[in-house]
Scaffold this motif. Structure first.
Motif, short mmCIF file in Angstrom:
data_model
loop_
_atom_site.label_atom_id
_atom_site.label_comp_id
_atom_site.label_asym_id
_atom_site.label_seq_id
_atom_site.Cartn_x
_atom_site.Cartn_y
_atom_site.Cartn_z
N ALA A 109 46.08 50.43 -18.17
CA ALA A 109 46.25 49.75 -16.89
C ALA A 109 47.59 50.00 -16.22
N ASP A 110 48.63 50.38 -17.00
CA ASP A 110 49.94 50.57 -16.38
C ASP A 110 50.78 51.56 -17.18
N HIS A 111 51.94 51.87 -16.64
CA HIS A 111 52.83 52.85 -17.26
C HIS A 111 53.26 52.42 -18.66
N ASP A 112 53.63 51.16 -18.83
CA ASP A 112 54.07 50.68 -20.15
C ASP A 112 52.99 50.90 -21.21
N ALA A 113 51.77 50.54 -20.88
CA ALA A 113 50.66 50.69 -21.83
C ALA A 113 50.39 52.17 -22.13
N TYR A 114 50.49 53.01 -21.12
CA TYR A 114 50.26 54.44 -21.32
C TYR A 114 51.29 55.01 -22.28
N ILE A 115 52.55 54.71 -22.03
CA ILE A 115 53.62 55.24 -22.89
C ILE A 115 53.47 54.70 -24.31
N ALA A 116 53.14 53.43 -24.45
CA ALA A 116 52.98 52.83 -25.77
C ALA A 116 51.83 53.48 -26.54
N ALA A 117 50.80 53.94 -25.84
CA ALA A 117 49.64 54.55 -26.48
C ALA A 117 49.83 56.04 -26.78
N ALA A 118 50.87 56.63 -26.22
CA ALA A 118 51.13 58.07 -26.43
C ALA A 118 51.62 58.31 -27.86
N PRO A 119 51.45 59.53 -28.36
CA PRO A 119 52.01 59.85 -29.68
C PRO A 119 53.51 59.55 -29.70
N GLU A 120 53.97 59.00 -30.79
CA GLU A 120 55.37 58.54 -30.89
C GLU A 120 56.39 59.59 -30.48
N PRO A 121 56.26 60.85 -30.90
CA PRO A 121 57.29 61.83 -30.50
C PRO A 121 57.39 62.06 -28.99
N PHE A 122 56.33 61.71 -28.25
CA PHE A 122 56.32 61.93 -26.80
C PHE A 122 56.90 60.76 -26.01
N ARG A 123 56.97 59.60 -26.61
CA ARG A 123 57.36 58.39 -25.87
C ARG A 123 58.73 58.49 -25.20
N PRO A 124 59.78 58.96 -25.88
CA PRO A 124 61.07 59.05 -25.19
C PRO A 124 61.04 59.97 -23.96
N VAL A 125 60.31 61.07 -24.06
CA VAL A 125 60.20 62.00 -22.93
C VAL A 125 59.46 61.34 -21.78
N LEU A 126 58.38 60.64 -22.08
CA LEU A 126 57.61 59.96 -21.03
C LEU A 126 58.43 58.85 -20.38
N GLU A 127 59.19 58.11 -21.18
CA GLU A 127 60.05 57.06 -20.62
C GLU A 127 61.10 57.66 -19.69
N ARG A 128 61.67 58.79 -20.09
CA ARG A 128 62.67 59.44 -19.26
C ARG A 128 62.05 59.96 -17.96
N LEU A 129 60.87 60.59 -18.06
CA LEU A 129 60.18 61.06 -16.85
C LEU A 129 59.92 59.91 -15.89
N ARG A 130 59.44 58.81 -16.43
CA ARG A 130 59.17 57.64 -15.59
C ARG A 130 60.44 57.20 -14.87
N ALA A 131 61.55 57.10 -15.59
CA ALA A 131 62.80 56.65 -15.00
C ALA A 131 63.31 57.62 -13.94
N VAL A 132 63.23 58.91 -14.22
CA VAL A 132 63.71 59.91 -13.25
C VAL A 132 62.82 59.90 -12.01
N LEU A 133 61.52 59.81 -12.19
CA LEU A 133 60.61 59.77 -11.04
C LEU A 133 60.83 58.50 -10.22
N ALA A 134 61.02 57.37 -10.88
CA ALA A 134 61.27 56.12 -10.17
C ALA A 134 62.55 56.20 -9.35
N ARG A 135 63.58 56.84 -9.90
CA ARG A 135 64.84 57.00 -9.19
C ARG A 135 64.68 57.95 -8.00
#
Length: 118
Positions: A5-31
């Motif tokens: 339903a949202d970005h937080d849930a998507y990132i939480a469901a992603a494979p663990e090694p990918f989560r930091p990259v996805l969090e960073r992408l989200r932050a950079v895109l939001a900025r």
């Protein structure tokens, strides 16, 4: 990955090694897209300005993807290649160990928004 339903849930469901990259992408895109609304479309988290989804990202089994409108990929094709990344018409796929540089993510997002007529 299951529908989320949202970005937080998507990132939480992603494979663990990918989560930091996805969090960073989200932050950079939001900025880069401060007026954008965070959405989930086509089972991917994205950023919408007006009626256009101007940027989104995804995690797959072995790689991640950053997706923007085609004109943004075309406008930054040389930078993408210089960074050693591969692009399709609308996206760049990459490994978490070799992510898209933040400054390139920002330029791609802004160019995508500018050409969306938003």
């Amino acid at each position: 990955m299951a529908t989320v339903a949202d970005h937080d849930a998507y990132i939480a469901a992603a494979p663990e090694p990918f989560r930091p990259v996805l969090e960073r992408l989200r932050a950079v895109l939001a900025r880069a897209l401060p007026d954008a609304e965070e959405i989930v479309a086509y089972d991917m988290p994205g950023f919408r300005v007006g009626s256009s989804v101007v940027a989104s990202y995804a995690a797959f089994s072995r790689q991640c993807g950053l997706y923007v409108l085609p004109h943004a990929i075309t406008a930054h094709a040389e930078e993408i290649a210089a960074a050693g990344l591969k692009a399709t018409k609308t996206g760049i796929t990459f490994s978490p160990r070799r992510p898209v540089p933040d400054d390139l993510v920002e330029r791609l997002a802004r160019t995508s928004q500018e050409g969306a007529g938003a």
